[in-house]
Design a protein around this motif. Structure first.
Motif, PDB file in Angstrom:
ATOM      1  N   ALA A 163       5.921   1.152   0.408  1.00  0.00           N
ATOM      2  CA  ALA A 163       5.022   0.807   1.513  1.00  0.00           C
ATOM      3  C   ALA A 163       3.786   1.701   1.504  1.00  0.00           C
ATOM      4  O   ALA A 163       2.652   1.233   1.680  1.00  0.00           O
ATOM      5  CB  ALA A 163       5.761   0.908   2.848  1.00  0.00           C
ATOM      6  N   ILE A 164       3.988   3.002   1.285  1.00  0.00           N
ATOM      7  CA  ILE A 164       2.856   3.938   1.204  1.00  0.00           C
ATOM      8  C   ILE A 164       1.930   3.540   0.064  1.00  0.00           C
ATOM      9  O   ILE A 164       0.706   3.486   0.226  1.00  0.00           O
ATOM     10  CB  ILE A 164       3.369   5.387   1.013  1.00  0.00           C
ATOM     11  CG1 ILE A 164       4.053   5.889   2.283  1.00  0.00           C
ATOM     12  CG2 ILE A 164       2.226   6.321   0.600  1.00  0.00           C
ATOM     13  CD1 ILE A 164       4.780   7.207   2.114  1.00  0.00           C
ATOM     14  N   SER A 165       2.498   3.262  -1.090  1.00  0.00           N
ATOM     15  CA  SER A 165       1.708   2.874  -2.257  1.00  0.00           C
ATOM     16  C   SER A 165       0.884   1.626  -1.965  1.00  0.00           C
ATOM     17  O   SER A 165      -0.294   1.547  -2.326  1.00  0.00           O
ATOM     18  CB  SER A 165       2.627   2.631  -3.456  1.00  0.00           C
ATOM     19  OG  SER A 165       1.881   2.198  -4.574  1.00  0.00           O
ATOM     20  N   HIS A 166       1.499   0.671  -1.298  1.00  0.00           N
ATOM     21  CA  HIS A 166       0.809  -0.584  -0.982  1.00  0.00           C
ATOM     22  C   HIS A 166      -0.323  -0.365   0.027  1.00  0.00           C
ATOM     23  O   HIS A 166      -1.457  -0.799  -0.205  1.00  0.00           O
ATOM     24  CB  HIS A 166       1.820  -1.604  -0.437  1.00  0.00           C
ATOM     25  CG  HIS A 166       1.205  -2.900  -0.049  1.00  0.00           C
ATOM     26  ND1 HIS A 166       0.851  -3.858  -0.978  1.00  0.00           N
ATOM     27  CD2 HIS A 166       0.869  -3.404   1.158  1.00  0.00           C
ATOM     28  CE1 HIS A 166       0.323  -4.892  -0.352  1.00  0.00           C
ATOM     29  NE2 HIS A 166       0.323  -4.641   0.947  1.00  0.00           N
ATOM     30  N   GLU A 167      -0.021   0.301   1.125  1.00  0.00           N
ATOM     31  CA  GLU A 167      -1.006   0.455   2.201  1.00  0.00           C
ATOM     32  C   GLU A 167      -2.164   1.382   1.814  1.00  0.00           C
ATOM     33  O   GLU A 167      -3.292   1.168   2.228  1.00  0.00           O
ATOM     34  CB  GLU A 167      -0.334   0.945   3.488  1.00  0.00           C
ATOM     35  CG  GLU A 167       0.694  -0.015   4.055  1.00  0.00           C
ATOM     36  CD  GLU A 167       0.155  -1.413   4.330  1.00  0.00           C
ATOM     37  OE1 GLU A 167      -1.046  -1.567   4.647  1.00  0.00           O
ATOM     38  OE2 GLU A 167       0.949  -2.371   4.227  1.00  0.00           O
ATOM     39  N   TYR A 168      -1.890   2.390   1.012  1.00  0.00           N
ATOM     40  CA  TYR A 168      -2.945   3.300   0.565  1.00  0.00           C
ATOM     41  C   TYR A 168      -3.574   2.849  -0.747  1.00  0.00           C
ATOM     42  O   TYR A 168      -4.420   3.548  -1.302  1.00  0.00           O
ATOM     43  CB  TYR A 168      -2.401   4.728   0.425  1.00  0.00           C
ATOM     44  CG  TYR A 168      -2.255   5.455   1.740  1.00  0.00           C
ATOM     45  CD1 TYR A 168      -3.300   6.207   2.260  1.00  0.00           C
ATOM     46  CD2 TYR A 168      -1.079   5.370   2.469  1.00  0.00           C
ATOM     47  CE1 TYR A 168      -3.179   6.873   3.461  1.00  0.00           C
ATOM     48  CE2 TYR A 168      -0.941   6.037   3.683  1.00  0.00           C
ATOM     49  CZ  TYR A 168      -1.988   6.781   4.178  1.00  0.00           C
ATOM     50  OH  TYR A 168      -1.865   7.441   5.378  1.00  0.00           O
TER      51      TYR A 168
END
Length: 104
Positions: free
Chosen positions: A68-73
């Motif tokens: 999720a972090i990888s996707h959103e950032y």
């Protein structure tokens, strides 16, 4: 002391990454065929297999959270990189625990 049972118990019902709230869902079987968990982006969800192994659940939660972090950032982490971050989880938890107990 690292207590996987306590960490599992404290997995929230949602987590926020930037301004996006990811709902945490528990399922006995994952529809996608994934073994332990999956991250969905539309709608934003982290789906966890309702397993009895507390350590496995916590690792899976963090693994999916890293996706999720990888996707959103817009980082673009590969699966291999996410797995490596997941493996570093015990070290990360120990550091957070030290910081949490640090005197100001």
């Amino acid at each position: 002391m690292l207590t996987w049972k306590k960490f599992r118990k404290n997995i929230p019902t949602s987590v926020k990454v930037l301004k996006v709230a990811y709902e945490i869902l528990w399922q006995d079987e994952l529809i996608s065929g994934a073994n332990d968990g999956e991250t969905r982006f539309d709608p934003p969800q982290i789906v966890l297999h309702n397993d009895t192994n507390n350590k496995k659940i916590v690792h899976t939660f963090m693994h999916e959270f890293f996706h999720a972090i990888s996707h959103e950032y817009e980082v673009g982490l590969t699966e291999s990189q996410v797995v490596k971050l997941e493996k570093a989880l015990p070290d990360l938890i120990k550091i957070i625990q030290k910081l949490n107990g640090a005197k100001k």
